[in-house]
Design a protein around this motif. Sequence first.
Motif: not given
Length: 639
Positions: A320-331
């Motif tokens: 679950l946290l990996d998804f949030a982290e992926a969003i945080s580093i997206s454009p």
Amino acid sequence: MKFQFFMMETLEEENLIAAARLILKALDSNKELSKEARKILAELGTRLTSMPKITATEDEDDDEEEGGELSDIREQINLIQEKVMTWEGHESMIGDFDPKEGEEYAKTVGEARKLAESLASLNPSKDQNHKLFRDVNSVIQTAMARIEAVFRHMLVHNRENFKHEHDVLDENSSVLSDDDLFDDSVVQRDSVSRGSGVFNTNLINRVVIPHLRSIANLMFDSNYGQECSQAFISARKDAATDDCSFILEIEKLSVEDVLKMEWVSLDSRIRRWTRAMKVFVQIYLPSEKLLCEQIFDQKQPEPVSSFCFSESSKASMMQLLDFAEAISISPHQPEKLQRILDMYEVLSDLMPEIEALYSDANGSYIRTEFQDVLTRVSKCVKATFIEFKNAVGSNTSNSAFPGGGNHHLTRYVMNYINTLTDYSDSLNACLKDHDAENGNSSSSPMALHFRMLMTILEQNLEEKSKLYEDEALGHLFMMNNTNYMAEKVKNSELRNILGDNWIRQRNWKFQQYATSYERATWSSILNLLKEDGLSNPGSLGSTSRILLRNRLQAFYTAFEEIYKSQTAWSIPDSQLREELRKSVSVKVIEAYRTLVGRHSIQLSDRYIKYTVDDLENHIMDLFEGAPKSLPSIHRRLSR
């Protein structure tokens, strides 16, 4: 007679051996036995072990020399071994686990453990003691492997379907689009409740929990605690992963998957994630922790339940946290800001519960990771809002906005920030560092950034107003957009953020733009209605009459041109439109009435094209955004 008895006894033994061989052969060819067959074989094993032995082995002679204590231990080991091996031969025991049978099995293993403790207290240097100790530990090891298999089987096959009626994901909830942001009536926010609440639900059938606890206690008492813990962690980790994937509908996505995803699809997944995170932390994790505490007794020397809980839930939490982290580093695309704020609020709201659930050293890794992701999402909020401000400032146009109405950029920005007012606390927290940089503590970080954004928008609109060839239309454009901004703030939560003084300043500005419009449009035409150069109305000479007629003709021509162009101009705000029409009407009609009235004797009807009422009605047609035309003055005066 003795010989005959001996022969009969020998023959019986041979028959028994032959029968035993047949039984072994049958067992090899038949892996499935009925309960009755198992019971008979168990009784047979018990009878065999209880029969007196005819001859003694060397080991037993040694035992007798030890006073019979080791002999008794060996007999008990033999009996326990027979029982364990009988159960070991029944593969169906795991699948058809009978709690009563399990209790007897556990009792037998407990006896073996006590024997091991007794042997440990004797002289360990003697070979016989060592052999017996090795034998009893071999029995325990065999039994523990079977118990571990039963423990794991019970965990896997007694799972309850995870239910989360406390939070229902509405897949049909609307997504805020650019068109929605242009719509003044839209005030959108995802329906994620910020309320906190912890609920427990059954993850394992409650009937088997006492048996699981008994098995766990036995394995820990037998120094097989690590194996027990790992069996639990493995089974429950898989369960949590399944629940995340299938019940919470959250699949594992890599950073690359997230970066490649189209916004509509990503938006849906973010909304699903925010609900899943709340369900997982507020319902699933408390239930999982309770299950750990129910199975692993607190009397154990270390916090086993805490360790098992942290390890069994770690993989799903990290998913679950990996998804949030992926969003945080997206454009940092502006359209994502509202959803990222949803993520930030969920993480922020759940942080206290995470700290409570993972309060000790075993949970420190998850606590740290959760806080780190929260920080990264917070930074993403800042970066995305700043990117939005930059996008507003860099929005350029190659042509003037048709009709001079409310530019779509103005509508977008005002509706965009209006949706953000629901996130005031979160935005203030995320933008707090910028407040310190500005050195202004009297206003909130959000207010400072919103005012800065409004200034950037106004500067951009000023540049767009210069694209109009007609200066008056540029002033009308600025009047419209400034008024729109002021009204949007006055009638929304933005008023509490930007303040009444900001509204007053914009009201003053759009009045200035309205005045500039009137001056640019009507000053020259009003000059045509002045008395300058005309003699006394009662005694106009021929020159004055010609001048008067020419001025009226010029006035009518100019008015018709204004009418033709400015009926196509737009003032979307009906109140502002009426106010500007009245202001123009008062000035134009009064001047026209005065001039025509003073010289009505010298002017025949052929030179009066429009009555006062005609002009007033024509002025009321202005600013509707639909071009109209009046008949040409030349056709009227030529009659």
